[in-house]
Design an enzyme around this catalytic site. Structure first.
Site, short mmCIF file in Angstrom:
data_model
loop_
_atom_site.label_atom_id
_atom_site.label_comp_id
_atom_site.label_asym_id
_atom_site.label_seq_id
_atom_site.Cartn_x
_atom_site.Cartn_y
_atom_site.Cartn_z
N GLU A 34 -22.27 60.36 -55.26
CA GLU A 34 -21.51 59.21 -56.27
C GLU A 34 -22.19 59.16 -57.70
O GLU A 34 -23.53 59.14 -57.63
CB GLU A 34 -21.70 57.95 -55.34
N GLN A 35 -21.68 58.83 -58.52
CA GLN A 35 -22.19 58.87 -59.71
C GLN A 35 -22.96 57.13 -60.11
O GLN A 35 -23.94 57.25 -60.80
CB GLN A 35 -21.00 58.79 -60.93
N ARG A 107 -13.69 43.51 -50.54
CA ARG A 107 -13.78 44.83 -50.81
C ARG A 107 -15.31 45.46 -50.47
O ARG A 107 -15.53 46.46 -49.81
CB ARG A 107 -13.28 45.16 -51.97
N TYR A 212 -4.93 35.71 -50.46
CA TYR A 212 -5.20 35.92 -49.06
C TYR A 212 -6.63 35.52 -48.76
O TYR A 212 -7.35 35.66 -49.97
CB TYR A 212 -4.90 37.21 -48.31
N ASP A 291 -6.91 58.65 -54.76
CA ASP A 291 -6.45 58.29 -56.15
C ASP A 291 -6.62 59.51 -56.78
O ASP A 291 -5.99 59.43 -57.98
CB ASP A 291 -7.29 57.16 -56.67
P1 FAD Z 1 -11.98 55.31 -55.72
O1 FAD Z 1 -12.04 54.11 -54.82
O2 FAD Z 1 -11.47 55.06 -57.39
O3 FAD Z 1 -13.43 55.86 -55.52
C1 FAD Z 1 -13.99 57.09 -56.35
C2 FAD Z 1 -15.24 57.04 -56.41
O4 FAD Z 1 -15.78 58.33 -57.29
C3 FAD Z 1 -15.94 55.94 -57.22
O5 FAD Z 1 -16.99 55.46 -56.47
C4 FAD Z 1 -16.39 56.56 -58.45
O6 FAD Z 1 -17.63 55.98 -58.97
C5 FAD Z 1 -16.67 58.04 -57.84
N1 FAD Z 1 -16.55 58.83 -59.24
C6 FAD Z 1 -15.74 59.18 -60.16
N2 FAD Z 1 -15.94 60.11 -60.84
C7 FAD Z 1 -17.43 60.61 -60.35
C8 FAD Z 1 -17.94 61.95 -60.81
N3 FAD Z 1 -17.79 62.72 -61.92
N4 FAD Z 1 -19.21 62.13 -60.17
C9 FAD Z 1 -19.42 61.44 -59.01
N5 FAD Z 1 -18.87 60.43 -58.76
C10 FAD Z 1 -17.71 59.99 -59.27
N6 FAD Z 1 -5.43 49.46 -51.84
C11 FAD Z 1 -5.56 49.31 -50.54
O7 FAD Z 1 -5.28 49.95 -49.48
N7 FAD Z 1 -5.18 47.67 -50.16
C12 FAD Z 1 -5.25 46.80 -51.07
O8 FAD Z 1 -5.15 45.80 -51.02
C13 FAD Z 1 -5.36 47.27 -52.71
N8 FAD Z 1 -5.57 46.56 -53.70
C14 FAD Z 1 -5.94 46.80 -55.03
C15 FAD Z 1 -5.94 45.76 -56.05
C16 FAD Z 1 -6.09 46.37 -57.35
C17 FAD Z 1 -6.08 45.23 -58.51
C18 FAD Z 1 -6.16 47.54 -57.65
C19 FAD Z 1 -6.29 48.33 -59.04
C20 FAD Z 1 -6.12 48.86 -56.64
C21 FAD Z 1 -5.86 48.10 -55.40
N9 FAD Z 1 -5.82 48.98 -54.10
C22 FAD Z 1 -5.83 48.57 -52.72
C23 FAD Z 1 -6.01 50.50 -54.32
C24 FAD Z 1 -7.16 50.98 -54.10
O9 FAD Z 1 -8.19 50.37 -54.76
C25 FAD Z 1 -7.27 52.36 -54.45
O10 FAD Z 1 -6.16 53.27 -54.01
C26 FAD Z 1 -8.61 53.16 -53.67
O11 FAD Z 1 -9.75 52.42 -54.37
C27 FAD Z 1 -8.76 54.59 -54.08
O12 FAD Z 1 -9.90 55.30 -53.08
P2 FAD Z 1 -10.33 56.58 -53.77
O13 FAD Z 1 -11.64 56.64 -52.58
O14 FAD Z 1 -9.33 57.64 -53.77
O15 FAD Z 1 -11.02 56.10 -55.12
#
Ligand code: FAD
Length: 375
Positions: A34-35, A107, A212, A291
């Site tokens: 993790e960065q 969160r 909520y 994502d």
């Molecule tokens: P992320 O959560 O983006 O995690 C990626 C991780 O990778 C981060 O910790 C980052 O620091 C790390 N990283 C990035 N680049 C590097 C690198 N080069 N080297 C090492 N580490 C790195 N989803 C729901 O299911 N329910 C909800 O109620 C909801 N509400 C939301 C509200 C808002 C306003 C937004 C913007 C989003 C919401 N989402 C919700 C969507 C959700 O936040 C994302 O879809 C989810 O966080 C994606 O998870 P992830 O693990 O794929 O990526």
């Protein structure tokens, strides 16, 4: 017996942590990079549907999450101007039909609980991946601090601006959707005398406010909006905002919404991005989830859910099909995820979810452990 394979996961967001926890429980040698130097409790809420809570059950976290979260019986959709009900969708009112609890939670709290399912020795904070190179025996990872590490399988769970995706597919900015979201916490004490429903979305033709509770005791209320915005400065993750900006944006909404805005603590605004579907989810020893491969507007509250479902299906493929033929294992994972993730991405981006009465069973009733991987 578990195959001996060293698995690296880049990104300890909710998707990466779920993958690390599930792989660790299955006995795999896994490292999570993790960065960020550490995580802080940012002011945001999240909703986990029963589809996610069934995966939390496998991680041994279901009861801990239930113990601290709010469990709304219904999702109400209401007209922003006059409060008229547009839909009443059963959430925990149909708990047994969906097969798990619907929770709303802070969160930061749920992230911390999920990190607890990963062996602390497997987590490396302050490791920003800058590059990687695949060779015959593994993937060599290069980090910003000058260190390198070698793994035999790389999972890119590094979010919207994924470096892993970029290395596989080339640089391409995510698409700004023309929408932003304001987020704010409200201490419940500031709501006394106000009408408060545990899970409600206020709508008008081009914007909305989702509100909520974040905890079992209903001490913290939260809202997140969706509003059109002409542009967003490149490379800026979020910006501070004000109650005045929200009052202006939600002019014409009823007194209850105005009172929520007035009661809000510090207000921030966030850009909402998406990407067109990716031409590939995996290549060689490298595979993407969450994502990193299908970001979406958050209007279904299912973005993190899709990342966590990806993680669970990927771990099922690794454990049940093995890693001898990684391409086949990864392709089975993609095949079982692409349709559902794309459908959710489409509905989420259209912002139509639960506005009118509909049966959400295809989302909440889904159980990734019931999928026949051979189908
Ligand atoms: P992320 O959560 O983006 O995690 C990626 C991780 O990778 C981060 O910790 C980052 O620091 C790390 N990283 C990035 N680049 C590097 C690198 N080069 N080297 C090492 N580490 C790195 N989803 C729901 O299911 N329910 C909800 O109620 C909801 N509400 C939301 C509200 C808002 C306003 C937004 C913007 C989003 C919401 N989402 C919700 C969507 C959700 O936040 C994302 O879809 C989810 O966080 C994606 O998870 P992830 O693990 O794929 O990526």
């Amino acid at each position: 017996m578990v195959e001996s394979v060293r698995i690296g996961i880049v990104g300890a967001g909710l998707g990466g942590v779920a993958a690390a926890g599930l792989l660790g429980r299955a006995g795999y040698d896994v490292t999570l990079y993790e960065q960020a130097p550490s995580f802080s409790r940012l002011g945001a809420g999240i909703q986990f549907g029963p589809n996610v809570m069934k995966i939390m059950r496998r991680l041994g976290l279901e009861e801990r999450i239930e113990a601290v979260s709010c469990h709304p019986d219904f999702w109400f959709s209401r007209n922003g101007a006059d409060g008229a009900y547009l839909s009443r969708i059963p959430l925990n009112a149909q708990h047994d039909r969906y097969g798990a609890t619907y929770v709303t939670i802070h969160r930061g709290d749920v992230h911390e609980i999920m990190l607890g399912a990963v062996d602390p020795a497997a987590i490396r904070f302050g490791k920003k991946l800058v590059d990687f190179e695949e060779n015959a025996s593994g993937v060599v990872l290069s980090f910003e601090d000058g260190t390198i590490d070698t793994v035999e399988m790389l999972i890119g769970a590094d979010g919207l601006n994924s470096r892993v995706r970029e290395t596989l597919l080339g640089p391409e900015d995510p698409l700004f959707t023309g929408w932003i979201g304001h987020r704010a916490l409200i201490p419940a004490a500031r709501l006394s005398g106000l009408e408060v429903e545990p899970c409600v979305k206020w709508w008008s033709s081009d914007r909305h406010m989702m509100a909520y509770f974040l905890d079992r005791n209903r001490d913290e209320f939260y809202f997140v909006t969706g509003e059109p915005a002409a542009d967003w400065p490149r490379g800026v993750a979020w910006q501070p905002s004000t109650r005045a900006a929200l009052h202006e944006s939600f002019k014409g909404y009823c007194d209850t919404v105005q009172a929520y805005i007035e009661a809000a603590e510090s207000v921030t605004k966030w850009p909402l991005f998406t990407r067109d579907p990716l031409p590939l989810w995996h290549k060689g020893r490298v595979v993407l989830l969450g994502d990193a491969c299908h970001p979406m507007k958050p209007h279904m509250a299912q973005g993190a859910a899709m990342a966590i479902e990806d993680a669970a299906v990927l771990v099922r493929c690794i454990t049940e099909l093995g890693v001898g033929d990684m391409a086949a294992t990864f392709e089975t994972y993609r095949r079982h995820r692409v349709e559902r993730a794309s459908r959710v991405q489409q509905v989420s981006n259209a912002n139509t979810w639960l506005r009118a009465d509909e049966d959400p069973y295809w989302v909440y009733g889904h159980d990734v452990y019931a999928i026949d991987l051979n189908a």
